[in-house]
Design a protein around this motif. Structure first.
Motif: not given
Length: 90
Positions: A69, A73, A80
């Motif tokens: 994540l 991101q 997230k």
């Protein structure tokens, strides 16, 4: 100044509060991603939607959801939480 001592009513309040708190489940931000189907299918859909993602961006190891994540991101500029929700919808 002397500290107050709890009498019986103070003790009862403490016990009631302790009982209410004991039933609360703590929130855990690092829960596992709930992926429908295989990761390869999800990875293909993400690459189709976001052409700039590479295989390295989408490399996934069990228990390393937060790292995945974080990479996404940085590459996509989404939070997230947004990414987790999007992946879980695929």
């Amino acid at each position: 100044m002397r500290p107050k001592r709890l009498g019986h009513s103070g003790q009862a309040d403490f016990q009631a509060t302790k009982h209410r708190i004991s039933g609360v489940t703590p929130f855990d931000m690092t829960t596992k991603l709930q992926v429908k189907g295989s990761w390869n299918e999800v990875k293909g859909k993400l690459k189709q939607k976001y052409g700039q993602l590479t295989d390295d961006d989408l490399s996934f190891a069990e228990g390393k959801e937060d790292e995945l994540l974080g990479r996404l991101q940085r590459r996509l500029g989404k939070s997230k939480e947004e990414l987790r929700a999007e992946i879980e919808k695929l």
